[in-house]
Scaffold this active site. Structure first.
Site, PDB file in Angstrom:
ATOM      1  N   THR A 243       0.532 -10.774   3.689  1.00  0.00           N
ATOM      2  CA  THR A 243       0.882 -11.508   2.240  1.00  0.00           C
ATOM      3  C   THR A 243       2.031 -10.687   2.098  1.00  0.00           C
ATOM      4  O   THR A 243       2.496 -10.152   2.405  1.00  0.00           O
ATOM      5  CB  THR A 243       0.111 -10.674   1.095  1.00  0.00           C
ATOM      6  N   CYS A 332      19.179   9.350  22.916  1.00  0.00           N
ATOM      7  CA  CYS A 332      17.994  10.842  23.661  1.00  0.00           C
ATOM      8  C   CYS A 332      16.482  11.466  22.855  1.00  0.00           C
ATOM      9  O   CYS A 332      17.687  11.121  21.391  1.00  0.00           O
ATOM     10  CB  CYS A 332      19.580  12.243  23.108  1.00  0.00           C
TER      11      CYS A 332
END
Ligand code: PLP
Length: 402
Positions: A243, A332
């Site tokens: 949808t 990181c």
């Protein structure tokens, strides 16, 4: 620098603030216009009409035909759909071509196909300026064997702009489908996918151009075979089931309309002036800084700066404390700082990547913010250089993948 500082948002390549006009256009679809566009009654027709109007706006932004636009949930989904469609269209082909400087949405999927999918990938290199080696690009094409060639239009880290139309022509001349990740390029560069375009597919994302997150689009050249990634209810003319995110699509449509108007006036020149003023102000007081990527062929809004000897992580912590938002040239996520793949692909050292920071502007930034941003950057770099105020913790992982 204090926690109470107002925000100076210089990270528009990560995401952009929603334009107030976009928010305004979306509001009725959070309320009374909640219908499912597939329904057969008035409120559904209202939603359907809004989706189709948005399709027209998005097509208009890139000079495409309206029926070539498929709405998706994000840039990543668009990219993955392009890859899946190409593979489904040419099931006997097992070779892929892309560049060493793609966004992780492309890089990770190509890597996965290489490592676990039985595909061979040619990773075409880039030079120190961030430009793709076009001889290697041509040499990589294997007529009858290459499934798809994909090239990022404007790099999200450096802003460097690729010769995408030329790259697409080379692919087409070898009978190879060509896709471009234009997530950062759209709205910041003029894109015209006329009826003779050599491109097969192109990916877009709303949140990079002042629409909300969670909506994207894939342009599919009407002359190209297409196979959907998501199947089910047959929405989007059977090209993307699920949808529709009507709210997001309406926002994307309005944002595309505004971005098109922006391209037509001098907003891009103003952005470039802002970026150049920022760089000049930083470099006046911190002359060791260098720009990563081709200064003359990059997006008007993007500045990727190398601060020799300065740890970008530390710099970001100080900038964050001062309310300046930007992104590091490293990622990181598991405790170890990974230097930027893109900066390394340009032939730079891991230490240069660890000392690089990206600043990215939008039409909502002001000259005053540029001045504040530059002053704070210089002050923070000085602190780190003299060992004063070196921060110990940022308070969370830093992920540079946008
Ligand atoms: N491609 C580029 C160049 C991007 O900068 C981004 C966003 O970070 C994406 C793809 C992924 O877009 P999205 O966040 O909509 O999945």
């Amino acid at each position: 620098m204090s926690e109470a500082s107002p925000i100076t948002y210089l990270d528009n390549n990560a995401t952009t603030p929603i334009d107030p006009e976009v928010r305004e256009a979306m509001l009725p679809y959070l309320g009374e216009h909640f219908g499912n566009p597939s329904g057969g009654y008035a409120i559904a027709r209202k939603a359907r009409a809004a989706v189709e109007a948005a399709r027209e706006s998005v097509a208009g932004l890139i000079g495409a035909q309206v029926d070539e636009i498929v709405f998706t949930s994000c840039g990543t989904e668009s990219i993955h759909t392009s890859i899946a469609s190409a593979i489904a269209s040419f099931p006997d082909r097992r070779h892929l071509v892309t560049t060493a400087a793609e966004h992780s949405a492309t890089y990770e999927q190509f890597k996965r196909l290489e490592e676990r999918g039985g595909f061979e990938v040619t990773w075409v290199g880039v030079d120190e300026q961030g430009h793709v080696d076009m001889d290697a690009w041509s040499a990589a094409m294997r007529a009858g064997e290459t499934v798809l060639a994909s090239m990022i239009w404007a790099n999200n880290e450096t802003g460097v702009i690729a010769p995408v139309v030329r790259a697409a022509e080379i692919a087409r001349d070898n009978g190879v489908l060509f896709h471009s990740d234009a997530v950062q390029a759209a709205g910041k560069l003029s894109i015209n996918l006329g009826s003779e375009s050599p491109l097969a597919m192109l990916s877009l994302s709303g949140h990079k151009l002042h629409a909300p997150k969670g909506v994207g689009a894939l342009w599919v050249n009407r002359h190209v075979r297409f196979s959907p990634l998501l199947v089910g209810g047959g929405q989007e003319n059977d090209r993307r089931s699920g949808t529709e995110n009507v709210l997001g699509i309406v926002g994307f449509g309005k944002a595309a309309e505004l971005a098109r108007a922006t391209l037509a006036d001098d907003v891009l020149d103003q952005l470039a002036e802002m970026r150049d003023a920022f760089e000049a102000q930083v470099m006046l007081k911190w002359p060791q800084a260098e720009i990563n990527g081709d200064v003359d062929r990059r997006l008007a809004n993007t500045s990727n700066l190398f601060f020799p000897g300065i740890d970008a992580e530390g710099l970001l912590i100080l900038l964050d404390r001062a309310g300046v938002c930007c992104s590091p040239g490293s990622a990181c996520s598991t405790g170890a700082v990974e230097p930027s793949r893109v900066i390394k692909a340009m032939g730079h050292s891991a230490s240069r990547a660890r000392s690089s920071v990206r600043f990215s502007f939008s039409r909502f930034n002001t000259v005053a913010e540029v001045e504040v941003g530059a002053a704070v950057v210089v002050e923070a770099a000085r602190k780190l250089d003299t060992g004063l105020g070196a921060p110990t913790s940022r308070g969370g992982p830093v992920i540079f993948n946008s």
